[in-house]
Design a protein around this motif. Structure first.
Motif, PDB file in Angstrom:
ATOM      1  N   PRO A   1       2.574  11.443 -12.423  1.00  0.00           N
ATOM      2  CA  PRO A   1       1.341  12.262 -12.401  1.00  0.00           C
ATOM      3  C   PRO A   1       0.535  12.205 -13.692  1.00  0.00           C
ATOM      4  CG  PRO A   1       3.308  13.645 -12.538  1.00  0.00           C
ATOM      5  CD  PRO A   1       3.793  12.261 -12.283  1.00  0.00           C
ATOM      6  N   ASP A   2       1.117  11.705 -14.772  1.00  0.00           N
ATOM      7  CA  ASP A   2       0.404  11.628 -16.045  1.00  0.00           C
ATOM      8  C   ASP A   2      -0.392  10.333 -16.201  1.00  0.00           C
ATOM      9  OD1 ASP A   2       2.891  10.261 -16.087  1.00  0.00           O
ATOM     10  OD2 ASP A   2       2.813  10.150 -18.273  1.00  0.00           O
ATOM     11  N   ILE A   3      -0.326   9.471 -15.186  1.00  0.00           N
ATOM     12  CA  ILE A   3      -0.998   8.169 -15.262  1.00  0.00           C
ATOM     13  C   ILE A   3      -2.029   8.060 -14.143  1.00  0.00           C
ATOM     14  CG2 ILE A   3      -0.688   5.663 -15.121  1.00  0.00           C
ATOM     15  CD1 ILE A   3       2.102   6.008 -16.249  1.00  0.00           C
ATOM     16  N   ARG A   4      -3.189   7.525 -14.477  1.00  0.00           N
ATOM     17  CA  ARG A   4      -4.230   7.268 -13.470  1.00  0.00           C
ATOM     18  C   ARG A   4      -4.033   5.839 -12.955  1.00  0.00           C
ATOM     19  NH1 ARG A   4      -8.954  10.811 -14.370  1.00  0.00           N
ATOM     20  NH2 ARG A   4      -8.390  12.271 -16.021  1.00  0.00           N
ATOM     21  N   PHE A   5      -3.900   5.681 -11.649  1.00  0.00           N
ATOM     22  CA  PHE A   5      -3.700   4.370 -11.045  1.00  0.00           C
ATOM     23  C   PHE A   5      -4.997   3.889 -10.395  1.00  0.00           C
ATOM     24  CE2 PHE A   5       0.575   6.036 -11.419  1.00  0.00           C
ATOM     25  CZ  PHE A   5       1.296   4.922 -11.820  1.00  0.00           C
ATOM     26  N   VAL A   6      -5.344   2.643 -10.701  1.00  0.00           N
ATOM     27  CA  VAL A   6      -6.580   2.056 -10.192  1.00  0.00           C
ATOM     28  C   VAL A   6      -6.247   0.704  -9.581  1.00  0.00           C
ATOM     29  CG1 VAL A   6      -8.902   1.252 -10.768  1.00  0.00           C
ATOM     30  CG2 VAL A   6      -7.905   3.180 -12.015  1.00  0.00           C
ATOM     31  N   THR A   7      -6.775   0.440  -8.391  1.00  0.00           N
ATOM     32  CA  THR A   7      -6.590  -0.865  -7.756  1.00  0.00           C
ATOM     33  C   THR A   7      -7.723  -1.794  -8.161  1.00  0.00           C
ATOM     34  OG1 THR A   7      -5.489   0.120  -5.842  1.00  0.00           O
ATOM     35  CG2 THR A   7      -6.373  -2.106  -5.572  1.00  0.00           C
ATOM     36  N   CYS A   8      -7.353  -2.993  -8.584  1.00  0.00           N
ATOM     37  CA  CYS A   8      -8.337  -4.018  -8.947  1.00  0.00           C
ATOM     38  C   CYS A   8      -8.018  -5.299  -8.177  1.00  0.00           C
ATOM     39  CB  CYS A   8      -8.312  -4.304 -10.443  1.00  0.00           C
ATOM     40  SG  CYS A   8      -8.610  -2.850 -11.490  1.00  0.00           S
ATOM     41  N   HIS A   9      -9.051  -6.078  -7.898  1.00  0.00           N
ATOM     42  CA  HIS A   9      -8.875  -7.289  -7.095  1.00  0.00           C
ATOM     43  C   HIS A   9      -9.242  -8.535  -7.898  1.00  0.00           C
ATOM     44  CE1 HIS A   9      -8.342  -5.256  -3.126  1.00  0.00           C
ATOM     45  NE2 HIS A   9      -8.972  -4.289  -3.774  1.00  0.00           N
TER      46      HIS A   9
ATOM     47  N   GLU B   1       4.392  -4.555  -0.832  1.00  0.00           N
ATOM     48  CA  GLU B   1       3.795  -3.342  -1.389  1.00  0.00           C
ATOM     49  C   GLU B   1       4.855  -2.285  -1.687  1.00  0.00           C
ATOM     50  OE1 GLU B   1       1.746  -0.777   1.821  1.00  0.00           O
ATOM     51  OE2 GLU B   1       1.649  -2.841   2.580  1.00  0.00           O
ATOM     52  N   HIS B   2       6.020  -2.385  -1.021  1.00  0.00           N
ATOM     53  CA  HIS B   2       7.107  -1.445  -1.296  1.00  0.00           C
ATOM     54  C   HIS B   2       7.832  -1.791  -2.592  1.00  0.00           C
ATOM     55  CE1 HIS B   2       6.423   0.299   2.616  1.00  0.00           C
ATOM     56  NE2 HIS B   2       6.584  -0.890   3.188  1.00  0.00           N
ATOM     57  N   LEU B   3       7.569  -3.017  -3.112  1.00  0.00           N
ATOM     58  CA  LEU B   3       8.190  -3.413  -4.369  1.00  0.00           C
ATOM     59  C   LEU B   3       7.445  -2.822  -5.577  1.00  0.00           C
ATOM     60  CD1 LEU B   3       8.651  -7.246  -3.618  1.00  0.00           C
ATOM     61  CD2 LEU B   3      10.376  -5.448  -3.388  1.00  0.00           C
TER      62      LEU B   3
ATOM     63  N   THR C   1      -3.587  -4.292   2.598  1.00  0.00           N
ATOM     64  CA  THR C   1      -2.746  -3.233   2.050  1.00  0.00           C
ATOM     65  C   THR C   1      -3.510  -1.910   1.956  1.00  0.00           C
ATOM     66  OG1 THR C   1      -1.573  -4.885   0.731  1.00  0.00           O
ATOM     67  CG2 THR C   1      -1.300  -2.581   0.077  1.00  0.00           C
ATOM     68  N   ASP C   2      -2.834  -0.823   2.269  1.00  0.00           N
ATOM     69  CA  ASP C   2      -3.424   0.510   2.147  1.00  0.00           C
ATOM     70  C   ASP C   2      -3.241   0.977   0.704  1.00  0.00           C
ATOM     71  OD1 ASP C   2      -4.221   3.135   2.218  1.00  0.00           O
ATOM     72  OD2 ASP C   2      -3.130   3.653   4.041  1.00  0.00           O
TER      73      ASP C   2
ATOM     74  N   LEU D   1      -0.818   3.708  -1.419  1.00  0.00           N
ATOM     75  CA  LEU D   1       0.038   3.205  -2.489  1.00  0.00           C
ATOM     76  C   LEU D   1      -0.239   3.943  -3.797  1.00  0.00           C
ATOM     77  CD1 LEU D   1       2.108   1.224  -3.609  1.00  0.00           C
ATOM     78  CD2 LEU D   1       0.283  -0.470  -3.833  1.00  0.00           C
ATOM     79  N   ASN D   2      -1.509   4.139  -4.121  1.00  0.00           N
ATOM     80  CA  ASN D   2      -1.849   4.851  -5.356  1.00  0.00           C
ATOM     81  C   ASN D   2      -1.422   6.314  -5.304  1.00  0.00           C
ATOM     82  OD1 ASN D   2      -2.943   2.602  -6.582  1.00  0.00           O
ATOM     83  ND2 ASN D   2      -5.060   3.070  -5.995  1.00  0.00           N
TER      84      ASN D   2
END
Length: 417
Positions: A124-132, A76-78, A110-111, A115-116
């Protein structure tokens, strides 16, 4: 007592006809977005092929992790470094970055909130979304497509505005503009939104101002409830159906929910009824089989066809959902010997129905029967309302009068097993 069949939990046979809209193709409907898959090499193969076949490979990149990354807990640090490197190489900076993780991540825990937050601080100009991408959750309360719909609509924010517009959610392909609901609502100054037709992120974010979510698939059940609770957008379950009375009931409920009148749509009803009658006369007693991957309500369709004089011989499903149980019991009372088979059962590989001539509505049962007359339809794509009935009847007649094969249609559909 319910007479609907129940299928044993057993090993699945996943034929080349199984599937349709994979996670990449669905996620690619998000405007101005990009996907980064974080997964082992083997997990990325399926998505990569899907991206190529559906012409969205320019929206996907991969961060492949190996055993040492997994064991050390370092993977996750990568991700932040990979995102920075990726953004430097892209010709256009996306406004939404979807970080896809595989089933392995569900085991590692993973947390993703942390991460997000780190990624948002970097960009800050990008919205990050986690998908599975976790197919092992297919039989859980939140299967992959339900989770993906939740992720896609999670970026919407509550709006104080309420515009004359509704959202169609859950249907991967947008309903054809030929559907009368567009003109009926348009005549009253209303607009219908769909993620697949939104050209910009701002347009998609504007969905928050809608007054109703029209839910066209069970995959959007969770996301619609969340949007009701958090955004104040009520929802109406209105899955595609080919039953004239059900369509009218849905339209009347839309009128009640929006406080409007859609006017006289008897002309559309009459055309739909005529289309069913004409198709029945053309196809006659030729056997018809129905695939649950083609239509979300196969038992309802079976009742419509039987009542019109079609020779309904078999229905292939993976289960009988709650919203189809009444229709299932009704068709079994009309056709006591009707074959209802488990399309995913491991015995399907025996191809017991391969010598039975039939008109197949859908790829999966078309593949199992090796039918020469297959209706090119997956998940009611583009079909809805009275227009949907007319178009489906045209497709039935065309498939009956011309030979094609499930194998050819599978290639055309870009299905990846």
């Amino acid at each position: 007592m319910c007479s609907c069949p129940s299928f044993e939990k057993t090993l699945h046979y996943v034929s080349p006809a199984h599937g349709g809209w994979g996670v990449i193709r669905v996620a690619a409907t998000m405007p101005e977005s990009y996907m980064l898959f974080v997964a082992p090499f083997a997990c990325g193969r399926h998505g990569a092929l899907g991206g190529i076949l559906h012409n969205v490979k320019n929206q996907v990149s991969y961060l492949f992790i190996d055993e040492s990354d997994i064991v050390s807990g370092n993977y996750e640090h990568l991700v932040p470094d990979a995102v920075e490197e990726l953004l430097q190489s892209l010709p256009k900076r996306p406004k939404v970055m979807m970080i896809f993780v595989s089933c392995l991540d569900d085991l590692l825990g993973t947390d993703h909130d942390a991460l997000n937050a780190e990624l948002s601080a970097l960009c800050p100009d990008i919205r990050f979304v986690t998908c599975h991408m976790n197919p092992f959750k297919q039989d859980t309360k939140i299967p992959p497509m339900v989770g993906l719909q939740r992720s896609l609509f999670s970026i919407l924010e509550k709006s104080a505005d309420r515009k004359k517009q509704i959202n169609m959610v859950g249907n991967n392909a947008s309903v054809s503009s030929g559907c009368e609901l567009f003109s009926l609502l348009g005549a009253q100054g209303w607009k219908i939104n769909h993620i697949g037709t939104a050209e910009t992120l701002d347009e998609f974010l504007g969905f928050s101002s809608s007054r109703l979510n029209l839910v066209l698939s069970p995959s959007a059940s969770l996301s619609s409830r969340i949007m009701d609770e958090k955004l104040g957008i009520p929802f109406l379950n209105a899955y595609p159906t080919y039953d004239i009375d059900e369509i009218e009931e849905t339209y009347r409920e839309i009128e009640r929910r929006l406080g409007i009148s859609l006017g006289d749509f008897s002309g559309y009803k009459n055309r739909a009824a005529s289309a069913i009658k004409n198709a029945a006369e053309t196809i006659g007693s030729y056997p018809v089989v129905i695939d649950y991957q083609a239509v979300r309500k196969p038992f309802t369709l079976a009742n419509v066809l039987f009542d019109a004089g079609f020779n309904v011989k078999m229905i292939a499903v993976d289960a009988v959902p709650e919203f189809e149980k009444a229709a299932c019991e009704k068709i079994l009372s009309k056709i006591p010997g009707l074959k209802i088979i488990d399309a995913l059962h491991h015995d399907s590989v025996k191809f017991e129905h391969v010598d039975e001539e039939c008109l197949s509505i859908g790829f999966s049962v078309g593949y199992l029967t090796k039918s020469k007359h297959v209706v090119d339809l997956m998940e009611d794509e583009t079909l809805y309302g009275f227009y949907g009935i007319e178009r489906l009847m045209e497709m039935l007649v065309d498939a009956y009068e011309h030979e094609n094969s499930a194998d050819d249609l599978i290639i055309k559909a870009g299905i990846v097993v």
